[in-house]
Design an enzyme around this catalytic site. Structure first.
Site, short mmCIF file in Angstrom:
data_model
loop_
_atom_site.label_atom_id
_atom_site.label_comp_id
_atom_site.label_asym_id
_atom_site.label_seq_id
_atom_site.Cartn_x
_atom_site.Cartn_y
_atom_site.Cartn_z
N ARG A 196 2.10 -4.23 1.65
CA ARG A 196 1.89 -4.67 2.96
C ARG A 196 3.12 -4.38 3.78
NH1 ARG A 196 -2.90 -4.09 2.36
NH2 ARG A 196 -4.64 -5.76 2.15
N HIS A 220 -1.70 3.62 6.77
CA HIS A 220 -2.29 2.85 5.73
C HIS A 220 -3.76 3.56 5.08
CE1 HIS A 220 -3.15 -1.61 4.99
NE2 HIS A 220 -3.87 -1.07 4.03
C1 GLV Z 1 -6.35 -2.19 1.69
O1 GLV Z 1 -5.19 -2.32 2.04
C2 GLV Z 1 -6.67 -3.06 0.74
O2 GLV Z 1 -6.45 -4.28 0.77
O3 GLV Z 1 -7.81 -2.58 0.27
#
Ligand code: GLV
Length: 308
Positions: free
Chosen positions: A223, A271
């Site tokens: 993250r 992401h």
């Molecule tokens: C993506 O970041 C997830 O947590 O699946």
């Protein structure tokens, strides 16, 4: 009995098709068409609208549609409701692909060659065998283990670090804070696959970067909150770090004025490392839901205290 699904329309359509065929006994509702709130026993969501969960008197399980659950406000989840994270083959494969792509790009100096090409330079860098490099993974859950297994096939030396002890064949493992610096001292390429908790926030910071061998590279697929951005830029500019590949940032999207966008040794993706795939996730979730209906323990339940 019904299941409420909260996401975007194309995903909802794929999930609805699967449930209509595989589980016609379950009324599949797509937010905001909730039907009778008292019928809803299961919710599938990345983030439930505020106040919703408390308004469902018979809610039993909240299924996160992602692998991470750091975005879930546990104080808004009634105490009897179990929270389940998404662990499914699509997410695992996506993460293995992205980690492999990133490690190989660093190992084979691909990002340097892209820069050489852009400047018209025919220039070579010594090629090292995979066995000359050590890849370390922080976070030895399902994703971390799958990544290590695949990287092992290339012949990299492997290390893993985890809060609690794990034994993985072919991997030198380390457990707990007191081993962190010993672990880091041997990592040429470090992959962060930790859950984000109050203990891991900012862990990719100055102290960690200085514990790595000079010139090591970092891949963050955990993250954005794991990373101290200012410390990263300082370590890159000082040559302590070679490169950083970041799939996550805090905040997301990354603001236009962030120096990370233009740093020559930072590679950014928005992401996308790994996504829940409806084709594999829906059957997996249904199997887990059936376990719950039979009174068997659910898989992949989140420990609210630990936060993952
Ligand atoms: C993506 O970041 C997830 O947590 O699946």
């Amino acid at each position: 009995m019904s299941l409420l699904y909260i996401s975007d329309a194309p995903r909802a359509a794929a999930w609805a098709r699967f449930f209509a065929e595989a589980a016609p006994d379950i009324a599949f509702r797509v937010w905001p068409e909730t039907g009778d709130l008292a019928d809803i026993e299961y919710v599938v969501a990345w983030q439930a609208p505020s106040g919703l969960l408390a308004s469902l008197p018979n809610l039993k399980v909240l299924f996160s549609s992602g692998a991470g659950v750091d975005h879930v406000d546990f104080s808004a989840v009634p105490s009897g409701v179990q929270v389940v994270r998404m662990v499914e083959p699509g997410i695992i494969n996506g993460m293995v692909e992205y980690a492999t792509l990133s490690v190989l790009a660093l190992h084979r100096d691909l990002l340097d060659y892209l820069a050489f090409q852009a400047s018209g330079a025919w220039r070579t860098i010594e090629v090292l065998p995979a066995s000359a490099r050590t890849v370390g993974v922080m976070g030895l859950g399902v994703l971390g283990q799958a990544v290590l297994e695949r990287l092992g096939a290339f012949g990299f030396r492997l290390r893993g670090w985890n809060r609690s002890a794990r034994r993985i064949e072919g991997v030198e493992t380390f457990a707990g804070d007191e081993t962190l610096h010993r672990f880091l001292a041997g990592c040429d390429i470090l992959i962060c696959l930790l859950p984000l908790t109050s203990q891991t926030r900012g862990i990719l910071g100055r102290g960690l970067f200085h514990a790595l061998p000079r010139g090591a590279s970092v891949i963050n697929v955990g993250r954005g909150g794991h990373l101290d951005q200012a410390a990263l830029i300082e370590a890159l500019d000082a040559g302590q770090l070679g490169r950083a590949i970041l799939d996550v940032t805090d905040p997301e999207p990354l603001p236009a004025d962030s120096p990370l966008w233009r740093h020559p040794r930072v590679t950014l993706t928005p992401h996308i490392a790994s996504m829940t795939q409806p084709e594999t996730a829906a059957p997996r979730l249904l199997e887990n839901l059936r376990r719950h209906q039979r009174g068997e323990p659910l898989r992949d339940v989140v420990d609210r205290q630990r936060g993952y």
